[in-house]
Motif scaffolding. Sequence first.
Motif, PDB file in Angstrom:
ATOM      1  N   MET A 205       0.712  -0.938  -0.098  1.00  0.00           N
ATOM      2  CA  MET A 205      -0.076  -0.225  -0.014  1.00  0.00           C
ATOM      3  C   MET A 205       0.895   1.290   0.251  1.00  0.00           C
ATOM      4  N   ARG A 206       0.592   2.325  -0.654  1.00  0.00           N
ATOM      5  CA  ARG A 206       1.613   3.125  -1.371  1.00  0.00           C
ATOM      6  C   ARG A 206       0.457   4.942  -1.221  1.00  0.00           C
ATOM      7  N   LEU A 207       0.817   5.157   0.090  1.00  0.00           N
ATOM      8  CA  LEU A 207       0.088   7.214  -0.025  1.00  0.00           C
ATOM      9  C   LEU A 207       1.160   7.861   0.662  1.00  0.00           C
ATOM     10  N   PRO A 208       1.118   9.033   0.027  1.00  0.00           N
ATOM     11  CA  PRO A 208       1.519   9.891   1.029  1.00  0.00           C
ATOM     12  C   PRO A 208       2.026   9.895   1.858  1.00  0.00           C
ATOM     13  N   GLY A 209       3.729   9.359   2.027  1.00  0.00           N
ATOM     14  CA  GLY A 209       4.345   9.881   2.995  1.00  0.00           C
ATOM     15  C   GLY A 209       4.154   7.795   4.103  1.00  0.00           C
ATOM     16  N   LEU A 210       3.408   6.953   3.126  1.00  0.00           N
ATOM     17  CA  LEU A 210       3.345   6.019   3.787  1.00  0.00           C
ATOM     18  C   LEU A 210       3.321   4.769   2.817  1.00  0.00           C
ATOM     19  N   GLU A 211       4.145   3.776   3.122  1.00  0.00           N
ATOM     20  CA  GLU A 211       4.754   2.642   2.361  1.00  0.00           C
ATOM     21  C   GLU A 211       4.811   1.344   3.005  1.00  0.00           C
ATOM     22  N   LEU A 212       3.332   0.657   3.215  1.00  0.00           N
ATOM     23  CA  LEU A 212       3.490  -0.857   3.460  1.00  0.00           C
ATOM     24  C   LEU A 212       3.204  -2.207   3.066  1.00  0.00           C
ATOM     25  N   SER A 213       4.130  -2.791   3.953  1.00  0.00           N
ATOM     26  CA  SER A 213       3.853  -4.664   2.502  1.00  0.00           C
ATOM     27  C   SER A 213       3.831  -5.357   3.461  1.00  0.00           C
ATOM     28  N   HIS A 214       2.911  -6.212   3.216  1.00  0.00           N
ATOM     29  CA  HIS A 214       2.703  -7.506   3.650  1.00  0.00           C
ATOM     30  C   HIS A 214       2.869  -8.671   2.697  1.00  0.00           C
ATOM     31  N   ARG A 215       3.213 -10.120   3.447  1.00  0.00           N
ATOM     32  CA  ARG A 215       4.333 -11.227   1.999  1.00  0.00           C
ATOM     33  C   ARG A 215       3.011 -12.996   2.731  1.00  0.00           C
ATOM     34  N   ARG A 216       3.202 -13.363   1.574  1.00  0.00           N
ATOM     35  CA  ARG A 216       2.385 -14.539   2.028  1.00  0.00           C
ATOM     36  C   ARG A 216       2.983 -15.478   1.503  1.00  0.00           C
ATOM     37  N   ALA A 217       3.934 -16.340   1.981  1.00  0.00           N
ATOM     38  CA  ALA A 217       4.557 -17.918   0.824  1.00  0.00           C
ATOM     39  C   ALA A 217       3.954 -18.920   0.069  1.00  0.00           C
ATOM     40  N   LEU A 218       4.442 -18.721  -0.974  1.00  0.00           N
ATOM     41  CA  LEU A 218       3.464 -19.934  -1.605  1.00  0.00           C
ATOM     42  C   LEU A 218       3.861 -21.291  -1.525  1.00  0.00           C
ATOM     43  N   PRO A 219       2.797 -21.626  -1.174  1.00  0.00           N
ATOM     44  CA  PRO A 219       3.644 -23.278  -1.235  1.00  0.00           C
ATOM     45  C   PRO A 219       4.504 -23.713  -1.883  1.00  0.00           C
ATOM     46  N   ALA A 220       5.296 -24.902  -1.088  1.00  0.00           N
ATOM     47  CA  ALA A 220       6.151 -25.397  -2.324  1.00  0.00           C
ATOM     48  C   ALA A 220       5.893 -26.246  -3.149  1.00  0.00           C
ATOM     49  N   PRO A 221       6.984 -25.936  -4.198  1.00  0.00           N
ATOM     50  CA  PRO A 221       6.426 -27.240  -5.266  1.00  0.00           C
ATOM     51  C   PRO A 221       6.342 -28.904  -4.245  1.00  0.00           C
ATOM     52  N   GLY A 222       5.855 -29.511  -4.858  1.00  0.00           N
ATOM     53  CA  GLY A 222       5.693 -31.337  -5.018  1.00  0.00           C
ATOM     54  C   GLY A 222       6.894 -32.023  -5.817  1.00  0.00           C
ATOM     55  N   PRO A 223       6.178 -33.145  -6.250  1.00  0.00           N
ATOM     56  CA  PRO A 223       7.255 -33.564  -6.787  1.00  0.00           C
ATOM     57  C   PRO A 223       5.998 -33.811  -8.129  1.00  0.00           C
ATOM     58  N   ARG A 224       6.997 -34.427  -9.053  1.00  0.00           N
ATOM     59  CA  ARG A 224       6.610 -33.947 -10.328  1.00  0.00           C
ATOM     60  C   ARG A 224       6.034 -35.135 -10.528  1.00  0.00           C
ATOM     61  N   PRO A 225       5.076 -35.418 -11.579  1.00  0.00           N
ATOM     62  CA  PRO A 225       3.384 -36.185 -10.902  1.00  0.00           C
ATOM     63  C   PRO A 225       4.257 -37.814 -11.800  1.00  0.00           C
ATOM     64  N   GLU A 226       5.602 -37.782 -12.290  1.00  0.00           N
ATOM     65  CA  GLU A 226       5.914 -39.045 -12.163  1.00  0.00           C
ATOM     66  C   GLU A 226       6.425 -39.948 -11.475  1.00  0.00           C
ATOM     67  N   GLU A 227       6.629 -38.973 -10.000  1.00  0.00           N
ATOM     68  CA  GLU A 227       7.805 -39.237  -8.949  1.00  0.00           C
ATOM     69  C   GLU A 227       7.030 -39.096  -7.636  1.00  0.00           C
ATOM     70  N   ARG A 228       5.067 -39.060  -7.874  1.00  0.00           N
ATOM     71  CA  ARG A 228       4.937 -39.534  -7.273  1.00  0.00           C
ATOM     72  C   ARG A 228       4.735 -41.079  -6.113  1.00  0.00           C
ATOM     73  N   PRO A 229       4.101 -41.009  -4.860  1.00  0.00           N
ATOM     74  CA  PRO A 229       3.765 -42.508  -5.041  1.00  0.00           C
ATOM     75  C   PRO A 229       2.543 -42.886  -5.772  1.00  0.00           C
ATOM     76  N   PRO A 230       2.388 -44.387  -4.937  1.00  0.00           N
ATOM     77  CA  PRO A 230       1.584 -44.256  -5.558  1.00  0.00           C
ATOM     78  C   PRO A 230       0.520 -44.435  -4.908  1.00  0.00           C
ATOM     79  N   PRO A 231      -0.915 -44.744  -5.699  1.00  0.00           N
ATOM     80  CA  PRO A 231      -1.871 -43.635  -5.097  1.00  0.00           C
ATOM     81  C   PRO A 231      -2.546 -45.292  -4.494  1.00  0.00           C
ATOM     82  N   ALA A 232      -3.029 -44.526  -2.956  1.00  0.00           N
ATOM     83  CA  ALA A 232      -4.046 -45.636  -1.636  1.00  0.00           C
ATOM     84  C   ALA A 232      -4.502 -47.616  -2.459  1.00  0.00           C
TER      85      ALA A 232
END
Length: 278
Positions: A205-232
Amino acid sequence: MEQGLALLLALSLGLLQPGRSQPLRVEPPEPVVALAIGASRQFTCSLACARGTAAVRWRGLDTNLGAVRSEAGGSVLSVRNASLSAAGTRVCVGSCGDRTFQHTVRLLVYAFPDQLTVSPATLVPGRDQEVACTAHGISPAGPDALFFSLLLGNRELEGVQALGREEEEEDPEETEDLLFRVTKRWLLPPLGTPTPTTLHCQATMRLPGLELSHRRALPAPGPRPEERPPPAALWTGSLVLGLLLMPPLAYRLWRRCRPPPATPARPPASLWLLPVRD
């Protein structure tokens, strides 16, 4: 309303003399002040006259002025628990004899809570994918005040394609103020495995005399589809097959490992040599 129109007329006709040498002392001195929704702030204005007593008072221009306490030579404007309706222009007017001075302050009221959400729930490496970041309870929500970016570490991620921006009103039952949720979408290029640093969505958020920021981490990449374990289901099928094959295998193992049958003992040789009696 009439008082505000009269003040505007006086400003337009030059009856109020701003000038750089005006003796008004105002705190804060900035012409634009940003205030968070729900916060409070005081504005003081004073004037010293060489002769006599100065008349000083805060006035509003078609806005919710706030609480004003004026006394000889000064005036204090208090804005308490600010709502979005408190935004607007305030003018301090002071006079010494036949000389009049004014100082204008524009109050901006903003809402920028730390409420970011990201999607998808899991990033898949090795393919293009859409990601979104949403800021909730925002005001003002325009692109000149609220900015989004994707950060890899502390640097803006390169090679992303902006897909658009959406603004929607929040549920009016949750707040009396008109707030928005703003969503920014990107097309993310393929990510390697593992990702070298954490990927973040940042809202600023940028306003005259003000700048504030918030961050949120995106989930880490999982294994590739061919590397995933067999389904249940595959695990369940393997377990059932193992149980079916267990009895035959156990029987074969028992036959191989069982001890040989015991041989009946022969009588000693001396028994065969005993004479036969008639």
